[in-house]
Design a protein around this motif. Structure first.
Motif, PDB file in Angstrom:
ATOM      1  N   LEU A   1      -2.870  -2.706  -7.661  1.00 31.26           N
ATOM      2  CA  LEU A   1      -4.287  -2.851  -7.327  1.00 31.26           C
ATOM      3  C   LEU A   1      -4.742  -4.291  -7.522  1.00 31.26           C
ATOM      4  N   GLY A   2      -4.243  -4.939  -8.589  1.00 28.58           N
ATOM      5  CA  GLY A   2      -4.574  -6.336  -8.793  1.00 28.58           C
ATOM      6  C   GLY A   2      -4.053  -7.214  -7.668  1.00 28.58           C
ATOM      7  N   TRP A   3      -2.832  -6.924  -7.219  1.00 23.26           N
ATOM      8  CA  TRP A   3      -2.252  -7.663  -6.096  1.00 23.26           C
ATOM      9  C   TRP A   3      -3.085  -7.457  -4.826  1.00 23.26           C
ATOM     10  N   GLU A   4      -3.485  -6.208  -4.592  1.00 23.42           N
ATOM     11  CA  GLU A   4      -4.306  -5.895  -3.420  1.00 23.42           C
ATOM     12  C   GLU A   4      -5.639  -6.633  -3.475  1.00 23.42           C
ATOM     13  N   ALA A   5      -6.265  -6.659  -4.647  1.00 18.27           N
ATOM     14  CA  ALA A   5      -7.542  -7.354  -4.789  1.00 18.27           C
ATOM     15  C   ALA A   5      -7.371  -8.853  -4.539  1.00 18.27           C
ATOM     16  N   TRP A   6      -6.305  -9.441  -5.088  1.00 23.91           N
ATOM     17  CA  TRP A   6      -6.049 -10.865  -4.887  1.00 23.91           C
ATOM     18  C   TRP A   6      -5.837 -11.170  -3.408  1.00 23.91           C
ATOM     19  N   SER A   7      -5.116 -10.315  -2.722  1.00 26.25           N
ATOM     20  CA  SER A   7      -4.865 -10.517  -1.303  1.00 26.25           C
ATOM     21  C   SER A   7      -6.166 -10.465  -0.500  1.00 26.25           C
ATOM     22  N   LEU A   8      -7.040  -9.531  -0.848  1.00 23.16           N
ATOM     23  CA  LEU A   8      -8.319  -9.422  -0.134  1.00 23.16           C
ATOM     24  C   LEU A   8      -9.215 -10.618  -0.416  1.00 23.16           C
ATOM     25  N   VAL A   9      -9.207 -11.096  -1.665  1.00 24.90           N
ATOM     26  CA  VAL A   9     -10.031 -12.253  -2.007  1.00 24.90           C
ATOM     27  C   VAL A   9      -9.559 -13.487  -1.251  1.00 24.90           C
ATOM     28  N   ARG A  10      -8.253 -13.669  -1.141  1.00 24.57           N
ATOM     29  CA  ARG A  10      -7.714 -14.814  -0.411  1.00 24.57           C
ATOM     30  C   ARG A  10      -8.008 -14.728   1.084  1.00 24.57           C
TER      31      ARG A  10
ATOM     32  N   VAL B   1       1.152   9.310  -6.242  1.00 24.05           N
ATOM     33  CA  VAL B   1       1.697  10.662  -6.077  1.00 24.05           C
ATOM     34  C   VAL B   1       2.603  11.009  -7.252  1.00 24.05           C
ATOM     35  N   PHE B   2       3.401  10.033  -7.700  1.00 27.36           N
ATOM     36  CA  PHE B   2       4.277  10.244  -8.856  1.00 27.36           C
ATOM     37  C   PHE B   2       3.473  10.624 -10.083  1.00 27.36           C
ATOM     38  N   ILE B   3       2.342   9.940 -10.289  1.00 23.51           N
ATOM     39  CA  ILE B   3       1.480  10.280 -11.428  1.00 23.51           C
ATOM     40  C   ILE B   3       0.900  11.676 -11.258  1.00 23.51           C
ATOM     41  N   GLY B   4       0.471  12.008 -10.024  1.00 22.11           N
ATOM     42  CA  GLY B   4      -0.109  13.331  -9.775  1.00 22.11           C
ATOM     43  C   GLY B   4       0.850  14.468 -10.051  1.00 22.11           C
ATOM     44  N   LEU B   5       2.143  14.207  -9.886  1.00 28.01           N
ATOM     45  CA  LEU B   5       3.144  15.244 -10.164  1.00 28.01           C
ATOM     46  C   LEU B   5       3.344  15.476 -11.663  1.00 28.01           C
TER      47      LEU B   5
ATOM     48  N   GLU C   1       5.443  16.007 -23.105  1.00 22.04           N
ATOM     49  CA  GLU C   1       4.892  14.679 -23.327  1.00 22.04           C
ATOM     50  C   GLU C   1       4.970  13.897 -22.019  1.00 22.04           C
ATOM     51  N   GLY C   2       3.832  13.584 -21.462  1.00 18.62           N
ATOM     52  CA  GLY C   2       3.801  12.851 -20.201  1.00 18.62           C
ATOM     53  C   GLY C   2       4.102  11.375 -20.402  1.00 18.62           C
ATOM     54  N   PHE C   3       4.829  10.803 -19.486  1.00 14.02           N
ATOM     55  CA  PHE C   3       5.104   9.373 -19.554  1.00 14.02           C
ATOM     56  C   PHE C   3       4.612   8.667 -18.291  1.00 14.02           C
ATOM     57  N   TYR C   4       3.656   9.286 -17.610  1.00 16.31           N
ATOM     58  CA  TYR C   4       3.140   8.678 -16.391  1.00 16.31           C
ATOM     59  C   TYR C   4       2.268   7.460 -16.675  1.00 16.31           C
ATOM     60  N   TRP C   5       2.033   7.178 -17.957  1.00 19.96           N
ATOM     61  CA  TRP C   5       1.282   5.965 -18.278  1.00 19.96           C
ATOM     62  C   TRP C   5       2.047   4.722 -17.845  1.00 19.96           C
ATOM     63  N   ILE C   6       3.384   4.833 -17.802  1.00 18.36           N
ATOM     64  CA  ILE C   6       4.182   3.700 -17.330  1.00 18.36           C
ATOM     65  C   ILE C   6       3.862   3.430 -15.863  1.00 18.36           C
ATOM     66  N   ALA C   7       3.798   4.518 -15.069  1.00 22.46           N
ATOM     67  CA  ALA C   7       3.453   4.359 -13.658  1.00 22.46           C
ATOM     68  C   ALA C   7       2.025   3.845 -13.500  1.00 22.46           C
ATOM     69  N   ALA C   8       1.151   4.189 -14.451  1.00 20.19           N
ATOM     70  CA  ALA C   8      -0.224   3.706 -14.375  1.00 20.19           C
ATOM     71  C   ALA C   8      -0.272   2.185 -14.473  1.00 20.19           C
ATOM     72  N   LEU C   9       0.643   1.582 -15.241  1.00 23.55           N
ATOM     73  CA  LEU C   9       0.713   0.128 -15.308  1.00 23.55           C
ATOM     74  C   LEU C   9       1.087  -0.461 -13.951  1.00 23.55           C
ATOM     75  N   ALA C  10       2.026   0.238 -13.249  1.00 26.26           N
ATOM     76  CA  ALA C  10       2.398  -0.221 -11.909  1.00 26.26           C
ATOM     77  C   ALA C  10       1.213  -0.131 -10.952  1.00 26.26           C
ATOM     78  N   VAL C  11       0.429   0.948 -11.066  1.00 20.83           N
ATOM     79  CA  VAL C  11      -0.765   1.092 -10.223  1.00 20.83           C
ATOM     80  C   VAL C  11      -1.733  -0.058 -10.480  1.00 20.83           C
ATOM     81  N   ALA C  12      -1.928  -0.395 -11.767  1.00 26.93           N
ATOM     82  CA  ALA C  12      -2.841  -1.489 -12.101  1.00 26.93           C
ATOM     83  C   ALA C  12      -2.353  -2.802 -11.490  1.00 26.93           C
TER      84      ALA C  12
ATOM     85  N   ARG D   1       0.821  -1.215   0.000  1.00 29.34           N
ATOM     86  CA  ARG D   1       0.000   0.000   0.000  1.00 29.34           C
ATOM     87  C   ARG D   1       0.848   1.256   0.000  1.00 29.34           C
ATOM     88  N   CYS D   2       1.970   1.228   0.671  1.00 28.57           N
ATOM     89  CA  CYS D   2       2.888   2.374   0.614  1.00 28.57           C
ATOM     90  C   CYS D   2       3.412   2.573  -0.800  1.00 28.57           C
ATOM     91  N   ALA D   3       3.745   1.461  -1.467  1.00 30.58           N
ATOM     92  CA  ALA D   3       4.210   1.558  -2.853  1.00 30.58           C
ATOM     93  C   ALA D   3       3.126   2.110  -3.763  1.00 30.58           C
TER      94      ALA D   3
END
Length: 391
Positions: free
Chosen positions: A314-323, A49-53, A300-311, A41-43
């Motif tokens: 979030l997928g990891w977080e969802a899997w952890s909650l489901v388990r 925040v990196f994307i927001g900047l 030219e923004g390149f925060y789309w790369i960070a968006a992949l990390a967010v996805a 969650r810290c990550a």
């Protein structure tokens, strides 16, 4: 790399600093599997925040065609601009949207800025060559919230516009400054629509090279939808307190013509989205740097790369909650069985005393598969001592 924040820095701090403090505190006090949850969650917070900047790279378009025209849109977004009398029964701001988009086509490769006024006047868009930013703003503009309306006044943006034009004239004296004021001219701040109560725009005339005052609304007027935090109501209307009936807003062309005369520009009554090409006929754009071509700086923004990390996070977080759901159900069942077993052992310990003092035990002889409780063990000891004292 440079930063082009998607939100103001102060707003990012207000939203994310408390969240980061909570996440770090939970990370420091967690142990075992929970620690990995809070590391994740810290990550996730750090990447958001990196994307927001708005991390971006600078890019220059060589020989990009640009002009020395600066367009200043001064947009009225008071409640009366929601009145339903543009092109039939459309809100007046629908006309504003159409005209702002049209003007970016009439004056391509220019620089654009937006000032909006309702209860106050604020700069909505700093000077930029990005016409898409103008269109995006125009597509989303709405009237001010009805609950916070302080009435209409055509001269409310005068101070902010004066500051903006004076700065532009000082920093870029060679450029052509075009002012487009889009309003219904209504003045309900003081004594109705009396032009004598409106501050004069005449001092700005030397700073303005062209433009137009565009008026919206009709003399018959239109009702104004009530605007709340969730948007304009399709049925509720702003009520006139004097009559108890829906209020009617009417265009004040006298006030609009006065402003146009003060600035030395023309006035157009806009009842539909007819062409605005004629506004460029009398504008002299001959004072251009070089031949009108210069390098255009873009980001030219390149925060789309960070968006992949967010996805991924979030997928990891969802899997952890489901388990976690079946694990918690199993633990609750195990705890219930343990409590039931402990209660059964206590019952046998109190009633299982035999004549030789050896009737309590575990396994097949005692009839129990779980160890006795502490209380049962104490009773067993007392029973054996008493048996040993018998004659």
């Amino acid at each position: 790399m440079s930063l082009q924040p998607l939100w103001p820095i102060w707003l990012l701090a207000v939203v994310f600093v408390p969240l980061a403090a909570l996440a770090v505190w939970q990370l420091a006090r967690s142990r075992g599997p929970r620690r990995m949850d809070w590391i994740r969650r810290c990550a996730l917070l750090a990447v958001v925040v990196f994307i927001g900047l708005g991390p971006s790279t600078q890019a220059r378009i060589p020989d990009g065609l640009t002009s020395n025209a600066e367009l200043y849109f001064v947009v009225d977004r008071t409640g009366s601009m929601g009145a339903l009398d543009y092109s039939g029964d459309e809100p007046r701001l629908a006309g504003v949207r159409a005209d702002m988009e049209a003007l970016t086509d009439v004056f391509p490769a220019a620089s654009y800025s937006i000032l909006a006024f309702d209860s106050t006047a604020t700069q909505q868009l700093p000077l930029t060559t990005d016409a898409r930013a103008v269109r995006s703003w125009a597509e989303t503009v709405t009237p001010e919230l009805s609950a916070y309306s302080a009435g209409s006044s055509i001269d409310r943006p005068l101070e902010a516009l004066t500051t903006t034009l004076e700065r532009a004239a000082t920093e870029r004296p060679e450029n052509v400054r075009l002012v487009f004021l889009l309003s219904d001219g209504e003045n309900t701040r003081a004594s109705g629509s009396n032009p004598d109560t409106v501050a004069s725009f005449t001092p700005l005339a030397p700073l303005v090279d062209g433009g137009a005052v565009l008026g919206y609304g009709t003399s018959e007027g239109g009702q104004m939808p009530l605007v709340t935090g969730s948007g304009s109501s399709s049925s509720e209307r702003i009520i006139d307190p004097a009559t108890g009936e829906p209020a009617i807003s009417r265009i004040d062309e006298n006030a609009l013509r006065t402003v146009a005369a003060d600035l030395g520009i023309e006035y157009l009554h806009r009842i539909d989205d007819s062409s605005l090409d004629s506004l460029a006929d009398d504008v002299d754009l001959s004072t251009i740097t070089g031949d009108g071509r210069r390098d255009i700086l873009t980001y030219e923004g390149f925060y789309w790369i960070a968006a992949l990390a967010v996805a991924g996070l979030l997928g990891w977080e969802a899997w952890s909650l489901v388990r976690e759901v079946p694990k918690r159900s199993w633990m609750r069942g195990r705890a219930a069985r343990s409590r039931a077993a402990s209660g059964g052992a206590g019952g046998h310990g109190g009633a299982g005393r035999s004549t030789d003092g050896g009737g309590i035990g575990s396994g097949p002889s005692g009839g129990l598969d779980t160890a006795p409780s502490a209380a049962a063990s104490h009773l067993v000891g007392e029973s054996r001592q008493m048996a040993g004292r018998r004659p």
